[in-house]
Motif scaffolding. Structure first.
Motif, PDB file in Angstrom:
ATOM      1  N   ARG A  82      41.160  33.787  33.842  1.00  0.00           N
ATOM      2  CA  ARG A  82      40.137  33.385  32.887  1.00  0.00           C
ATOM      3  C   ARG A  82      39.222  34.340  32.734  1.00  0.00           C
ATOM      4  O   ARG A  82      38.830  34.555  31.292  1.00  0.00           O
ATOM      5  CB  ARG A  82      39.257  32.144  33.551  1.00  0.00           C
ATOM      6  N   THR A  90      31.230  34.659  41.093  1.00  0.00           N
ATOM      7  CA  THR A  90      31.178  36.095  40.947  1.00  0.00           C
ATOM      8  C   THR A  90      29.705  36.455  40.290  1.00  0.00           C
ATOM      9  O   THR A  90      29.166  35.943  39.662  1.00  0.00           O
ATOM     10  CB  THR A  90      32.130  36.465  40.131  1.00  0.00           C
ATOM     11  N   ARG A 133      29.154  34.719  34.131  1.00  0.00           N
ATOM     12  CA  ARG A 133      28.658  33.523  34.732  1.00  0.00           C
ATOM     13  C   ARG A 133      27.720  32.914  33.970  1.00  0.00           C
ATOM     14  O   ARG A 133      27.280  31.799  34.225  1.00  0.00           O
ATOM     15  CB  ARG A 133      27.998  33.968  36.221  1.00  0.00           C
ATOM     16  N   LEU A 145      41.003  32.887  38.517  1.00  0.00           N
ATOM     17  CA  LEU A 145      39.661  33.511  38.183  1.00  0.00           C
ATOM     18  C   LEU A 145      40.012  34.651  37.296  1.00  0.00           C
ATOM     19  O   LEU A 145      39.387  35.334  36.250  1.00  0.00           O
ATOM     20  CB  LEU A 145      38.852  33.956  39.349  1.00  0.00           C
ATOM     21  N   LEU A 164      32.336  24.519  41.505  1.00  0.00           N
ATOM     22  CA  LEU A 164      33.663  24.555  40.809  1.00  0.00           C
ATOM     23  C   LEU A 164      33.949  22.979  40.346  1.00  0.00           C
ATOM     24  O   LEU A 164      33.723  22.235  41.046  1.00  0.00           O
ATOM     25  CB  LEU A 164      34.693  24.930  41.818  1.00  0.00           C
ATOM     26  N   GLU A 167      34.694  28.481  37.958  1.00  0.00           N
ATOM     27  CA  GLU A 167      34.986  29.308  38.895  1.00  0.00           C
ATOM     28  C   GLU A 167      34.214  30.619  38.685  1.00  0.00           C
ATOM     29  O   GLU A 167      33.996  31.579  39.600  1.00  0.00           O
ATOM     30  CB  GLU A 167      36.538  29.617  38.934  1.00  0.00           C
ATOM     31  N   VAL A 168      33.727  31.109  37.355  1.00  0.00           N
ATOM     32  CA  VAL A 168      33.241  32.537  37.138  1.00  0.00           C
ATOM     33  C   VAL A 168      31.741  32.276  37.778  1.00  0.00           C
ATOM     34  O   VAL A 168      31.396  33.403  38.054  1.00  0.00           O
ATOM     35  CB  VAL A 168      32.991  32.454  35.237  1.00  0.00           C
TER      36      VAL A 168
END
Length: 243
Positions: free
Chosen positions: A138, A92, A97, A135, A56, A88-89
Protein backbone atom coordinates in the motif's frame (compact mmCIF):
# COMPACT_ATOMS: atom_id res chain seq x y z
CA UNK A 1 -26.33 -10.24 6.50
CA UNK A 2 -26.37 -13.26 8.85
CA UNK A 3 -23.34 -14.64 10.67
CA UNK A 4 -22.54 -17.27 8.04
CA UNK A 5 -22.54 -14.63 5.30
CA UNK A 6 -20.30 -12.38 7.38
CA UNK A 7 -17.87 -15.22 8.07
CA UNK A 8 -17.80 -16.06 4.36
CA UNK A 9 -17.05 -12.42 3.50
CA UNK A 10 -14.30 -12.05 6.11
CA UNK A 11 -12.73 -15.32 5.02
CA UNK A 12 -12.05 -13.69 1.65
CA UNK A 13 -10.31 -10.66 3.18
CA UNK A 14 -6.63 -11.08 2.34
CA UNK A 15 -5.29 -10.94 5.92
CA UNK A 16 -7.68 -13.74 6.95
CA UNK A 17 -7.28 -16.05 3.96
CA UNK A 18 -4.93 -18.40 5.85
CA UNK A 19 -7.41 -18.87 8.73
CA UNK A 20 -10.12 -21.48 9.09
CA UNK A 21 -13.80 -20.53 9.06
CA UNK A 22 -13.97 -21.19 12.81
CA UNK A 23 -11.04 -18.88 13.48
CA UNK A 24 -12.68 -16.16 11.41
CA UNK A 25 -15.98 -16.73 13.25
CA UNK A 26 -14.18 -16.26 16.57
CA UNK A 27 -12.62 -12.98 15.40
CA UNK A 28 -15.97 -11.72 14.10
CA UNK A 29 -17.83 -12.49 17.33
CA UNK A 30 -15.11 -10.83 19.39
CA UNK A 31 -15.31 -7.64 17.31
CA UNK A 32 -19.11 -7.51 17.36
CA UNK A 33 -19.18 -7.97 21.13
CA UNK A 34 -17.09 -4.82 21.47
CA UNK A 35 -19.30 -2.78 19.12
CA UNK A 36 -16.60 -2.63 16.44
CA UNK A 37 -19.18 -2.44 13.63
CA UNK A 38 -19.77 1.08 12.27
CA UNK A 39 -22.66 1.99 9.96
CA UNK A 40 -21.94 4.96 7.69
CA UNK A 41 -24.01 7.20 5.48
CA UNK A 42 -22.92 8.35 2.02
CA UNK A 43 -20.47 11.25 2.33
CA UNK A 44 -19.66 10.56 5.98
CA UNK A 45 -16.00 11.12 6.93
CA UNK A 46 -15.21 8.63 9.67
CA UNK A 47 -11.44 8.87 10.01
CA UNK A 48 -9.23 11.98 10.06
CA UNK A 49 -5.60 12.77 10.97
CA UNK A 50 -6.90 14.44 14.14
CA UNK A 51 -7.85 11.11 15.64
CA UNK A 52 -4.98 10.15 17.99
CA UNK A 53 -5.26 6.37 17.79
CA UNK A 54 -4.69 4.39 14.63
CA UNK A 55 -7.34 1.91 13.53
CA UNK A 56 -7.38 -0.95 11.08
CA UNK A 57 -10.66 -1.08 9.14
CA UNK A 58 -12.33 -3.93 7.28
CA UNK A 59 -14.95 -2.79 4.78
CA UNK A 60 -17.86 -5.24 5.00
CA UNK A 61 -20.21 -3.40 2.68
CA UNK A 62 -20.14 -0.30 0.48
CA UNK A 63 -17.31 1.81 -0.90
CA UNK A 64 -14.79 4.11 0.79
CA UNK A 65 -12.47 6.84 -0.48
CA UNK A 66 -9.06 7.43 1.14
CA UNK A 67 -7.74 10.94 0.55
CA UNK A 68 -5.28 13.58 1.71
CA UNK A 69 -5.49 17.36 1.84
CA UNK A 70 -2.75 19.15 -0.10
CA UNK A 71 -2.84 22.97 0.03
CA UNK A 72 -6.62 22.98 0.64
CA UNK A 73 -7.18 20.56 -2.26
CA UNK A 74 -8.24 16.95 -1.95
CA UNK A 75 -6.04 14.23 -3.41
CA UNK A 76 -7.68 10.80 -3.58
CA UNK A 77 -5.22 8.04 -2.76
CA UNK A 78 -7.49 5.05 -3.24
CA UNK A 79 -11.05 3.82 -3.68
CA UNK A 80 -11.74 0.85 -1.41
CA UNK A 81 -14.32 -1.83 -2.18
CA UNK A 82 -16.04 -4.33 0.12
CA UNK A 83 -13.80 -7.08 1.47
CA UNK A 84 -10.74 -4.80 1.71
CA UNK A 85 -8.55 -3.94 4.71
CA UNK A 86 -7.42 -0.34 4.99
CA UNK A 87 -6.11 2.13 7.55
CA UNK A 88 -2.90 0.18 8.18
CA UNK A 89 -0.84 3.28 7.34
CA UNK A 90 -2.06 4.73 10.65
CA UNK A 91 0.16 2.22 12.44
CA UNK A 92 3.34 3.80 11.10
CA UNK A 93 5.07 7.18 11.56
CA UNK A 94 5.04 7.67 7.77
CA UNK A 95 3.73 10.97 6.42
CA UNK A 96 1.01 9.14 4.49
CA UNK A 97 -0.79 8.45 7.75
CA UNK A 98 -2.30 11.97 7.45
CA UNK A 99 -5.27 10.65 5.52
CA UNK A 100 -9.05 10.86 5.65
CA UNK A 101 -11.60 8.12 5.02
CA UNK A 102 -15.02 8.90 3.53
CA UNK A 103 -17.92 6.56 2.77
CA UNK A 104 -18.92 7.05 -0.87
CA UNK A 105 -22.21 5.19 -0.33
CA UNK A 106 -23.97 3.62 2.67
CA UNK A 107 -21.26 1.38 4.13
CA UNK A 108 -20.44 -0.89 7.04
CA UNK A 109 -16.94 -1.23 8.47
CA UNK A 110 -15.35 -3.21 11.27
CA UNK A 111 -12.88 -1.08 13.24
CA UNK A 112 -9.93 -2.69 15.04
CA UNK A 113 -7.87 -0.53 17.37
CA UNK A 114 -4.18 -1.06 18.05
CA UNK A 115 -4.86 -3.43 20.96
CA UNK A 116 -7.16 -5.55 18.76
CA UNK A 117 -4.52 -5.81 16.06
CA UNK A 118 -1.69 -6.61 18.48
CA UNK A 119 -3.80 -9.31 20.16
CA UNK A 120 -4.70 -10.78 16.76
CA UNK A 121 -1.06 -10.87 15.64
CA UNK A 122 0.06 -12.51 18.89
CA UNK A 123 -2.55 -15.24 18.47
CA UNK A 124 -2.28 -15.57 14.67
CA UNK A 125 1.28 -14.69 13.55
CA UNK A 126 0.45 -15.44 9.91
CA UNK A 127 -2.01 -12.54 10.00
CA UNK A 128 0.80 -10.23 11.16
CA UNK A 129 3.00 -11.35 8.26
CA UNK A 130 0.20 -10.60 5.80
CA UNK A 131 -0.44 -7.17 7.35
CA UNK A 132 3.26 -6.28 6.95
CA UNK A 133 3.15 -7.35 3.30
CA UNK A 134 -0.07 -5.42 2.73
CA UNK A 135 1.41 -2.32 4.37
CA UNK A 136 4.46 -2.46 2.12
CA UNK A 137 2.32 -2.84 -1.00
CA UNK A 138 0.00 0.00 0.00
CA UNK A 139 2.81 2.43 0.82
CA UNK A 140 4.49 1.71 -2.52
CA UNK A 141 1.18 2.29 -4.31
CA UNK A 142 0.55 5.60 -2.53
CA UNK A 143 4.09 6.85 -3.12
CA UNK A 144 3.89 5.96 -6.81
CA UNK A 145 0.62 7.88 -7.13
CA UNK A 146 2.13 10.94 -5.48
CA UNK A 147 5.31 10.76 -7.60
CA UNK A 148 3.15 10.75 -10.73
CA UNK A 149 1.82 14.18 -9.76
CA UNK A 150 5.39 15.53 -9.71
CA UNK A 151 6.80 13.76 -12.77
CA UNK A 152 3.87 13.54 -15.17
CA UNK A 153 1.43 15.86 -16.88
CA UNK A 154 -2.32 15.45 -16.44
CA UNK A 155 -2.90 13.24 -19.54
CA UNK A 156 -0.25 10.76 -18.34
CA UNK A 157 -1.63 10.82 -14.79
CA UNK A 158 -5.14 10.24 -16.07
CA UNK A 159 -3.96 7.38 -18.28
CA UNK A 160 -2.17 5.78 -15.30
CA UNK A 161 -5.30 6.08 -13.19
CA UNK A 162 -7.52 4.54 -15.85
CA UNK A 163 -5.11 1.60 -16.16
CA UNK A 164 -5.51 1.06 -12.40
CA UNK A 165 -9.30 1.21 -12.77
CA UNK A 166 -9.11 -1.31 -15.61
CA UNK A 167 -7.20 -3.66 -13.34
CA UNK A 168 -9.47 -3.20 -10.31
CA UNK A 169 -12.92 -3.02 -11.90
CA UNK A 170 -12.70 -3.23 -15.69
CA UNK A 171 -15.27 -5.38 -17.50
CA UNK A 172 -14.27 -6.94 -20.83
CA UNK A 173 -16.88 -6.37 -23.51
CA UNK A 174 -16.53 -7.02 -27.27
CA UNK A 175 -13.63 -4.93 -28.57
CA UNK A 176 -13.10 -2.82 -25.46
CA UNK A 177 -13.01 -2.66 -21.65
CA UNK A 178 -15.73 -0.81 -19.72
CA UNK A 179 -15.19 0.94 -16.37
CA UNK A 180 -18.61 0.33 -14.76
CA UNK A 181 -18.40 3.15 -12.20
CA UNK A 182 -19.47 6.60 -13.38
CA UNK A 183 -16.72 9.00 -12.27
CA UNK A 184 -17.18 12.75 -12.64
CA UNK A 185 -14.28 14.77 -14.04
CA UNK A 186 -14.08 16.59 -10.72
CA UNK A 187 -13.80 13.31 -8.83
CA UNK A 188 -11.12 11.99 -11.18
CA UNK A 189 -9.30 15.28 -10.71
CA UNK A 190 -9.00 14.64 -6.97
CA UNK A 191 -7.45 11.29 -7.82
CA UNK A 192 -4.68 12.74 -9.98
CA UNK A 193 -4.14 16.19 -8.48
CA UNK A 194 -5.78 18.24 -11.25
CA UNK A 195 -8.80 20.49 -11.71
CA UNK A 196 -11.93 19.50 -13.62
CA UNK A 197 -11.05 21.54 -16.72
CA UNK A 198 -7.61 19.91 -16.98
CA UNK A 199 -9.19 16.45 -16.73
CA UNK A 200 -11.63 17.34 -19.53
CA UNK A 201 -8.76 18.43 -21.78
CA UNK A 202 -6.78 15.29 -20.92
CA UNK A 203 -9.75 13.10 -21.84
CA UNK A 204 -9.94 14.91 -25.17
CA UNK A 205 -6.29 14.16 -25.85
CA UNK A 206 -6.61 10.47 -24.92
CA UNK A 207 -9.69 10.16 -27.13
CA UNK A 208 -7.84 11.82 -30.04
CA UNK A 209 -5.06 9.24 -29.58
CA UNK A 210 -7.60 6.42 -29.84
CA UNK A 211 -6.99 5.11 -26.32
CA UNK A 212 -10.54 5.46 -24.99
CA UNK A 213 -14.04 6.83 -25.46
CA UNK A 214 -16.61 8.34 -23.09
CA UNK A 215 -20.17 7.15 -23.63
CA UNK A 216 -23.08 7.82 -21.28
CA UNK A 217 -20.64 9.07 -18.63
CA UNK A 218 -18.72 5.77 -18.60
CA UNK A 219 -15.12 5.19 -19.72
CA UNK A 220 -14.52 2.62 -22.48
CA UNK A 221 -10.88 1.66 -23.06
CA UNK A 222 -10.39 0.81 -26.73
CA UNK A 223 -6.59 0.48 -26.90
CA UNK A 224 -4.75 -0.58 -23.75
CA UNK A 225 -1.34 -0.21 -25.43
CA UNK A 226 -2.10 3.38 -26.42
CA UNK A 227 -3.18 4.05 -22.83
CA UNK A 228 0.04 2.48 -21.49
CA UNK A 229 2.07 4.61 -23.90
CA UNK A 230 0.29 7.77 -22.71
CA UNK A 231 0.77 6.77 -19.07
CA UNK A 232 4.52 6.42 -19.58
CA UNK A 233 5.09 9.97 -20.82
CA UNK A 234 7.00 12.22 -18.44
CA UNK A 235 6.11 15.87 -17.92
CA UNK A 236 8.71 17.25 -20.35
CA UNK A 237 7.37 14.93 -23.06
CA UNK A 238 3.78 16.12 -22.70
CA UNK A 239 4.16 19.49 -24.35
CA UNK A 240 1.31 21.28 -22.59
CA UNK A 241 1.13 19.94 -19.02
CA UNK A 242 -2.58 20.77 -18.47
CA UNK A 243 -1.87 21.45 -14.77
Amino acid sequence: MNEEQQVELLSKVDIFESLSKEEVREILRDLLQRNAEIHLGAGEVFYTPRQPDGKLFILKQGRVRIYKMEASREFTLEMVDAGTVFGEVAFTPHALRDAYAEAMEPSIVLAMDRADVERLIQGKPQVGIRIISLLSERLHYYETRMQDVTLKGVPARLASLILLLVKSEGVQVPGEIRIPTSYTHEHLGTMIGANREAVTRAFGRLQDEGALQIRRRLIYVEDVQALESAAGRLLEEEGESFS
